[in-house]
Design an enzyme around this catalytic site. Structure first.
Site: not given
Ligand code: SIN
Length: 543
Positions: A130, A246, A295, A354, A389
């Site tokens: 991610e 998010h 993010r 988020h 985060r």
């Molecule tokens: C996601 O799956 O994109 C969210 C995961 C997260 O908030 O850490």
């Protein structure tokens, strides 16, 4: 709940050693660990137990299990520090990340099943990537249903352990004695009937604050309850201005406030790309990691592009991801519900509130500055997240700090303790704002891109929409918590005159070295006034 009927306004009363408020990953992990140690635990949850944020988590759990060549806890820490914009408490972060493998192993021991590599047998877990991660280190379950599997496994363990779960009861106050130490919890059921749990230890595991905004990936229960409970009990909050948006919530086109389905970042980890409505890439030239930048960077880039084009969404194109609908069944179902075929069509997405990176100040054992009060999970600010985060560090934090908090409670209960009598103080009226007005004001004034005028306008709007009341129902208690949380967030955001991580100030667009490693803190005094200060981010942890 069996207990003593006290009659009158006080309602029923019962006793426990530990009351856990919340039934997500941190709360259930803590409750199960404390129960195993012989502690009398009651879990209080205002809805049904699996209604919290945990079950909606998609991407997975970021953890270094030692079987990925080139990855290490040091690398995970470096990524966490880089994402956190100079405000991560490195020693707290190291402690939490290093405890990750044991926590995930314990969860598997409780029955959680993670996706395995197709050719590696059940022992070799599949990994994805991610935003902000330099390695494939995110374990997942059911493709993109990791939170649902975590919650399922913990609830099954809860019923095997015959844990007492008091559902349908909202926590309305942490009860404290004359010396300020915790004496229990006051609750109200769905009909507003009060009750009390006398206990020397209360653990807040109430989750997040998404309901401050019109659009959020959080479920409706994320109403900042723990921030308010903690503040009223005398705990400090820190880093609350860092609300993570998010980048890719599904743009459903539906009018009105509510939950926007998440479109997991793991899709970009597997090759999906972001394009604007003209077909141009969104993050080119913005960050070396492009669409897999941390993010805050991606969410801010999308927000800028939406403003430039006057568009309502950008596109996430996942059509090149192999077997995408099978690998991401939850996202595929959300897309199908609005007539989008994940395997063939680009998906309309936009940022949505988020995750609260800040919260009730704790150390890595969940200790707050209030004797008898612990906090764990999203409600807590351990220093792991700093100003932003790192993806999938949250389930990990909940698992690790939930267990550590339980161990700390067990140790504290073994020492001398005094459960004094709490005389029923006359409940004090608090400001309660109209939720729709509050959400509109926060969305306009405290989203991605804030300035002094907008923050002040939001504060005025919330104040104008408030009246003083003693909350007697769950909805009123939630609205009171949201009102306090809005003022806390607006005050902290107003005081941080720079841009850092998720806190983007359009009137102070530069990251200011004077704020490097400086966390904002907020406390509430006995007259209901908020005090905003600062502290060294590395010493933010209490106790
Ligand atoms: C996601 O799956 O994109 C969210 C995961 C997260 O908030 O850490």
């Amino acid at each position: 709940m069996s207990g003593r009927e006290t009659g009158g306004d006080a309602g029923w009363e019962t006793a426990a050693d530990l009351v856990v408020v919340g039934s997500g990953v941190a709360g259930l992990t803590a409750a199960l660990a404390a129960r195993r140690a012989g502690v009398r635990v009651v879990v209080v949850t205002k809805d049904v137990p699996d209604e919290g944020s945990t079950r909606w988590a998609q991407g997975g759990i970021a953890v270094v299990l030692g079987d990925v060549t080139g990855d290490s806890v040091d690398a995970h820490l470096a990524d966490t520090l880089a994402a956190g914009g100079g405000l991560v408490d490195a020693s707290a972060a190291r402690a939490i990340l290093a405890a990750g493998p044991a926590a995930v192993t314990a969860l598997r021991g409780q029955g959680a099943v993670f996706d395995a590599e197709p050719d590696g047998g059940a022992a070799r877990l599949a990994r994805t990537r991610e935003g902000g991660h330099s390695a494939l280190r995110v374990v997942h379950a059911g493709g993109d249903a990791t939170g649902a599997e975590v919650e399922r496994a913990l609830l099954a363990a809860t019923s095997r352990a015959a844990l007492t779960v008091l559902a349908g009861h909202a926590a309305t106050a942490v009860l404290t004695g004359p010396d300020g130490s915790v004496q229990g919890l006051e609750v109200r059921d769905d009909d507003g009937r009060p009750g009390r749990l006398a206990a020397p230890a209360v653990l807040l595991a109430t989750g997040g604050v998404g309901a401050l905004y019109e659009t959020t990936t959080n479920p409706a229960v994320a109403t900042a309850d723990g921030w308010a409970l903690g503040l009223h009990a005398g705990a400090a909050l820190a880093d609350v201005e860092f609300v993570q948006f998010h980048p890719t919530a599904l743009h459903t086109g539906r009018a009105g406030p509510g939950r926007a389905p998440l479109v997991t970042e793991a899709l970009r980890g597997e090759g999906a790309v972001l394009r604007d409505t003209t077909g141009a890439p969104v993050t080119a030239g913005v960050h070396p990691l492009g669409d897999l930048a941390p993010r805050d960077v991606v969410a801010a880039a999308i927000t800028r592009r939406l403003a430039q084009l006057g568009a309502e969404h950008v596109w996430l194109d996942a059509t090149g991801v192999p077997d995408v609908a099978a690998r991401f069944p939850t996202v595929a179902a959300s897309c199908a519900a609005i007539g989008v075929d994940l395997a063939r069509d680009p998906v309309p997405v936009r940022p949505a509130a988020h995750y609260a990176c800040g919260g009730v100040v704790t150390d890595t054992r969940g200790r707050t500055g209030v004797a008898g009060l612990w906090a764990a999970g999203e409600v807590a600010r351990t220093g792991l997240h700093g100003a932003n985060r790192l993806a999938s560090n949250s389930l990990l934090e909940g698992l690790v700090t939930g267990r550590r908090a339980a161990e700390d409670v067990v140790a504290a209960l073994a020492g001398p303790r005094a459960l004094g009598r709490v005389d029923a103080a006359a409940p004090r009226p608090v400001p309660v704002a109209d939720r729709a007005v509050l959400q509109a004001a926060m969305t306009r004034g405290a989203g991605i891109g804030r300035d002094a005028a907008g923050l002040a306008a939001a504060s005025d709007a919330v104040e104008a929409a408030s009246d003083l009341r003693v909350p007697t129902t769950r909805a009123e208690a939630e609205d009171a918590a949201l009102t306090l949380a809005a003022h806390v967030l607006l005050a902290a955001a107003g005081s941080r005159t720079e841009t850092r991580g998720c806190h983007v100030r359009t009137d102070h667009p530069v990251t200011d070295d004077r704020w490097q490693r400086t966390s904002s803190t907020v406390v509430l005094d006995g007259d209901g006034r908020l005090h905003v200060g600062t502290t060294d981010a590395r010493r933010g942890g209490a106790a």
